[in-house]
Design a protein around this motif. Structure first.
Motif, PDB file in Angstrom:
ATOM      1  N   VAL A  78       0.847  -1.185   0.000  1.00  0.00           N
ATOM      2  CA  VAL A  78       0.000   0.000   0.000  1.00  0.00           C
ATOM      3  C   VAL A  78       0.887   1.240   0.000  1.00  0.00           C
ATOM      4  O   VAL A  78       1.794   1.357   0.822  1.00  0.00           O
ATOM      5  N   CYS A  80       0.730   5.675  -0.536  1.00  0.00           N
ATOM      6  CA  CYS A  80      -0.077   6.892  -0.629  1.00  0.00           C
ATOM      7  C   CYS A  80       0.436   7.739  -1.791  1.00  0.00           C
ATOM      8  O   CYS A  80       1.623   8.073  -1.843  1.00  0.00           O
ATOM      9  N   ASP A  87      -1.667   4.272   8.179  1.00  0.00           N
ATOM     10  CA  ASP A  87      -1.917   2.950   7.630  1.00  0.00           C
ATOM     11  C   ASP A  87      -1.614   1.903   8.692  1.00  0.00           C
ATOM     12  O   ASP A  87      -0.570   1.977   9.356  1.00  0.00           O
ATOM     13  N   HIS A 123      -5.919  -4.984   7.120  1.00  0.00           N
ATOM     14  CA  HIS A 123      -5.415  -3.667   6.756  1.00  0.00           C
ATOM     15  C   HIS A 123      -6.513  -2.625   6.904  1.00  0.00           C
ATOM     16  O   HIS A 123      -7.677  -2.874   6.598  1.00  0.00           O
ATOM     17  N   PHE A 125      -6.922   2.081   7.264  1.00  0.00           N
ATOM     18  CA  PHE A 125      -6.222   3.369   7.306  1.00  0.00           C
ATOM     19  C   PHE A 125      -7.175   4.472   7.720  1.00  0.00           C
ATOM     20  O   PHE A 125      -8.393   4.338   7.632  1.00  0.00           O
ATOM     21  N   LEU A 134      -4.726   6.299  -2.358  1.00  0.00           N
ATOM     22  CA  LEU A 134      -3.857   5.144  -2.130  1.00  0.00           C
ATOM     23  C   LEU A 134      -3.798   4.268  -3.368  1.00  0.00           C
ATOM     24  O   LEU A 134      -4.782   4.131  -4.099  1.00  0.00           O
ATOM     25  N   TYR A 136      -2.880   0.278  -4.220  1.00  0.00           N
ATOM     26  CA  TYR A 136      -2.722  -1.046  -3.618  1.00  0.00           C
ATOM     27  C   TYR A 136      -2.260  -2.025  -4.687  1.00  0.00           C
ATOM     28  O   TYR A 136      -2.883  -2.113  -5.745  1.00  0.00           O
TER      29      TYR A 136
END
Length: 181
Positions: A78, A80, A87, A123, A125, A134, A136
């Motif tokens: 992940v 940003c 996160d 996960h 955030f 984000l 992924y």
């Protein structure tokens, strides 16, 4: 190598640190190099089965805690791309010494960092800047029937979210507590 891997207290969860190249034109960041991560034994020989982008507008919004159950477990990397997020990875591997523990890190484009989350870890955030985006990378394809997760405010986990909780989806409000899984 242009990336560095920082171990976290949770086995298999790593923060990937990369330095963007910047000049008068702007900046360039190599977001993923399979050979580097394989060499560092973190991504290993996993493939990239899916790439997702998300944008969250409201400050304080929490998304998660999500994962896919076995046999459809997946690793995630992940990153940003815009804004800043807190996160979080939560270890849900029953045989792990860090089962039920969490680790959080701030992700931002300026830092050029990413979080590698292995199979069996949830996960989530929280948005620290409005309009955060984000990217992924997933090692497995999404399987709706395998979707699961935990409540973001589980008292057993006691995640130290940096801001008061903002918007939450109905799905995330209805996720179970760790004690119910």
């Amino acid at each position: 190598m242009t990336a560095e891997l920082r171990r976290t207290p949770i086995n298999g969860v790593f923060e990937l640190l990369a330095k963007p190249f910047a000049d008068h034109r702007g900046a360039f960041l190599n977001a993923f190099r399979a050979q580097e991560l394989a060499f560092m034994s973190s991504w290993g020989d996993r493939c990239i089965a899916q790439v997702n982008l998300s944008r969250t507008e409201a400050l304080g919004t929490i998304r998660g805690l999500h994962l896919q159950a076995a046999p459809h477990s997946e690793a995630k990397l992940v990153r940003c791309l815009r804004g800043r997020v807190w996160d979080v990875a939560v270890d849900l591997r029953q045989d792990s010494a860090t089962y039920g523990q969490w680790h959080g890190v701030e992700l931002s484009p300026e830092q050029g960092n990413a979080l590698l989350i292995p199979e069996g870890c949830a996960h989530g955030f929280q948005v620290l800047e409005p309009g955060s985006e984000l990217l992924y990378l997933h090692s497995g394809a999404w399987v709706q029937e395998a979707e699961t997760g935990l409540r973001w405010d589980d008292p057993q986990l006691a995640i130290a979210w940096p801001l008061p909780s903002g918007e939450l989806s109905e799905r995330d409000r209805g996720l179970p507590l760790l004690s119910a899984t």
